[in-house]
Structures are given as C-alpha cells and as structure tokens.
Scaffold this motif. Structure first.
Motif, mmCIF file in Angstrom:
data_model
loop_
_atom_site.group_PDB
_atom_site.id
_atom_site.type_symbol
_atom_site.label_atom_id
_atom_site.label_comp_id
_atom_site.label_asym_id
_atom_site.label_seq_id
_atom_site.Cartn_x
_atom_site.Cartn_y
_atom_site.Cartn_z
ATOM 1 N N UNK A 39 -0.492 3.322 5.300
ATOM 2 C CA UNK A 39 0.585 3.442 4.303
ATOM 3 C C UNK A 39 1.694 2.399 4.463
ATOM 4 N N UNK A 40 1.845 1.842 5.653
ATOM 5 C CA UNK A 40 2.904 0.834 5.830
ATOM 6 C C UNK A 40 2.602 -0.461 5.070
ATOM 7 N N UNK A 41 1.339 -0.629 4.637
ATOM 8 C CA UNK A 41 0.964 -1.801 3.860
ATOM 9 C C UNK A 41 1.030 -1.546 2.354
ATOM 10 N N UNK A 42 1.434 -0.329 1.980
ATOM 11 C CA UNK A 42 1.473 0.074 0.572
ATOM 12 C C UNK A 42 2.918 0.351 0.159
ATOM 13 N N UNK A 43 3.324 -0.271 -0.933
ATOM 14 C CA UNK A 43 4.671 -0.059 -1.465
ATOM 15 C C UNK A 43 4.570 0.557 -2.860
ATOM 16 N N UNK A 49 3.051 2.181 -10.252
ATOM 17 C CA UNK A 49 2.436 0.920 -9.821
ATOM 18 C C UNK A 49 2.572 0.777 -8.304
ATOM 19 N N UNK A 50 1.815 -0.159 -7.722
ATOM 20 C CA UNK A 50 1.857 -0.381 -6.283
ATOM 21 C C UNK A 50 1.811 -1.862 -5.956
ATOM 22 N N UNK A 51 2.435 -2.228 -4.838
ATOM 23 C CA UNK A 51 2.218 -3.511 -4.181
ATOM 24 C C UNK A 51 1.473 -3.184 -2.902
ATOM 25 N N UNK A 59 -0.383 -10.370 -1.077
ATOM 26 C CA UNK A 59 0.070 -9.149 -1.739
ATOM 27 C C UNK A 59 -0.659 -9.013 -3.064
ATOM 28 N N UNK A 60 -0.965 -7.780 -3.402
ATOM 29 C CA UNK A 60 -1.605 -7.491 -4.674
ATOM 30 C C UNK A 60 -0.734 -6.510 -5.446
ATOM 31 N N UNK A 61 -0.570 -6.736 -6.723
ATOM 32 C CA UNK A 61 0.088 -5.786 -7.603
ATOM 33 C C UNK A 61 -1.007 -4.957 -8.253
#
Length: 98
Positions: A39-43, A49-51, A59-61
């Motif tokens: 989860x620390x790699x997911x914003x 939406x997510x980064x 990084x991926x949107x």
C-alpha cells in the motif's frame, strides 16, 4: 523495484478470468505478471483514481474506470512484460468503490 518484483510470487490462479474493464485484456498473461503491491506504493486520489509507483521514478495513473475490486482486501497489479504497461489494477472494496 525489488520489493514489487518479490510480491509477484503469489498464487496465480487468483487472477484467472479477470479482464480490464476498459481494454478488455485478460489480467493474467503469464505466471509472473500479477501480484500484491504494498500500500505504500499506492496513492488513492480524489474520485477513485490512483497513482501507483513501481520503481523509484516510474508512476502510473490509473483512472477509476480501470479499477477492479480485489477479493482479499489488498492492492494487486498485473503488468505486461517488460513491466511497462498495466494490464489490471485491483483495490480493496473501500478504495475501489470511492
């Protein structure tokens, strides 16, 4: 990048039968392309939406319409070789339904 790649050793049958809701592509393309992502790699972003960060600079949107609800309340990602295109992204129910 090492942490993400290590996560790809999970049981693969979990992803069988899932398809990206936008592209229609099957999530699982071979035995090492899907796995849990920390989860620390997911914003999470506003609007569902997510980064997602898969490397120090990568990084991926991911738009809400491409998010699939995960079966186990964790984040999962399926990447195409050579790990440059997101095939599918799974988020916990509370995040996927935002």
């Amino acid at each position: 990048m090492k942490l993400l790649l290590i996560a790809f050793v999970v049981a693969h049958s979990w992803y069988t039968g899932y398809h990206d809701p936008v592209t229609g592509y099957e999530c699982c393309d071979d035995e090492k392309d899907c796995g849990v992502i920390n989860p620390r790699f997911v914003e999470p972003l506003p609007g569902g939406n997510f980064n997602v960060r898969t490397g120090s600079k990568t990084r991926y949107f991911i738009p809400r319409k491409r998010v699939i609800e995960s079966d186990d309340n964790q984040y999962h990602i399926c990447l195409s070789a050579p790990f440059s295109y997101i095939r599918c992204f799974f988020a916990p129910h509370t995040e996927a339904s935002r």
